[in-house]
Design a protein around this motif. Sequence first.
Motif, short mmCIF file in Angstrom:
data_model
loop_
_atom_site.label_atom_id
_atom_site.label_comp_id
_atom_site.label_asym_id
_atom_site.label_seq_id
_atom_site.Cartn_x
_atom_site.Cartn_y
_atom_site.Cartn_z
N LYS A 226 0.82 -1.21 0.00
CA LYS A 226 0.00 0.00 0.00
C LYS A 226 0.86 1.27 0.00
O LYS A 226 1.84 1.36 0.74
N LYS A 227 0.43 2.21 -0.81
CA LYS A 227 0.94 3.58 -0.70
C LYS A 227 0.05 4.36 0.26
O LYS A 227 0.52 5.04 1.16
N HIS A 228 -1.24 4.23 0.05
CA HIS A 228 -2.24 4.74 0.97
C HIS A 228 -3.56 4.05 0.62
O HIS A 228 -3.60 3.19 -0.27
N LYS A 243 -8.71 10.17 1.66
CA LYS A 243 -7.39 9.53 1.54
C LYS A 243 -6.87 9.21 2.94
O LYS A 243 -6.74 10.10 3.79
N GLU A 245 -3.83 7.75 5.13
CA GLU A 245 -2.39 7.42 5.13
C GLU A 245 -2.14 6.31 6.15
O GLU A 245 -1.47 6.50 7.16
N SER A 246 -2.65 5.15 5.83
CA SER A 246 -2.62 4.03 6.78
C SER A 246 -1.21 3.52 7.06
O SER A 246 -0.97 2.89 8.09
N GLN A 247 -0.27 3.78 6.15
CA GLN A 247 1.07 3.23 6.30
C GLN A 247 1.95 4.07 7.23
O GLN A 247 3.09 3.69 7.51
N LYS A 248 1.40 5.16 7.75
CA LYS A 248 2.18 6.00 8.66
C LYS A 248 2.15 5.49 10.09
O LYS A 248 2.82 6.03 10.97
N TRP A 256 -6.92 -0.13 8.68
CA TRP A 256 -6.99 1.25 9.17
C TRP A 256 -8.05 1.45 10.24
O TRP A 256 -8.06 2.47 10.94
#
Length: 337
Positions: A226-228, A243, A245-248, A256
């Motif tokens: 995933k990017k987001h 949008k 930003e789950s990868q943060k 998420w």
Amino acid sequence: MGNATILIVTARWDTTAYAAAEILRRKGRESVFFYPEDIPQRAQIESVFRKGKWSTRLHTEDGTIDLEDIKAVWWRKPYTSRPSKLLSRVQFPYARRESEYAMRGMWELLLGNPDIYWMSNPHNIRRAANKMVQMVKGADLGLTSPKTIITNNPDDVRNFYDECSQKIVFKSMTGPFLLPGEVEDEYTPETFVPGLPLVRPFTDEDMKHVDSVRESACMFQEFIEKKHELRVTVFEDQIFTCKIESQKSDLTRFDWRRQDSLPYATVGELPDSIANACLKMLDDFGLRFGAFDFIVTPDDEHIFLEVNPNGQWLFVQEWVPQLRLMQSFVDIMARNS
């Protein structure tokens, strides 16, 4: 109940419905709530057949609802009938079936009235909620979904695990272990099993216990980088893209929904081809609402995960106030009631 023309069919915990009803009231539209779980202990059905037609009133703790006054129905999050716990193990399911039968007839009569607006038709919601059906429909519309297997055969899982280079996720198809209304006891928070995400990686350690798959059909998907992620909420022809930003955060990397604070979320962008596919899918399913989930990969490919035809949506506006979902919903309901 006075001038109420909007019937909200839901459960008592539904804060989104209460918030919407208050805003509708300010716009001059009165709503009335019906909780199917209250039948037969806290509410009563009164349906009378005379001169070739049924007349139905619902007697609730808040008053009487005459269904002839209803112009619009919002089918939200209803639970099933809850008979008395004092009934025997034989009597309880019978009482529930009889009450559900009466309510199904009531809904069918309302659905047969072309002058009543539905957000959305419960039959269409039920059909569209099946992930197997969704994925075929998505493919027909040009959407890409992850490679997926549903099985209760451990050998199938082992083969799929190898096929995907040991990178797969387990995905619950229906929700937590136990949902309210599925047991005879009244719902309490303890009926949920805490701490288990609905989507998580399936690991080598899990593979040691893969024989437990025999106990239930299970869904597994290939792991997608995933990017987001995008949460796309649609009311009729209005699209709101969030949008995420789950990868943060390690907590939200795979799911998420596991955030313990407000996530990193902003207004997102959706390619026209994806937006049109979302609109067409809802139209094909006969729905007026849908909450779509997409992965956007590091190569900017949009991967369709699912559409929830009756999902939660107010949280999106709470995360990103620029996305005015409540205003859109209220305008639609007011216009059609």
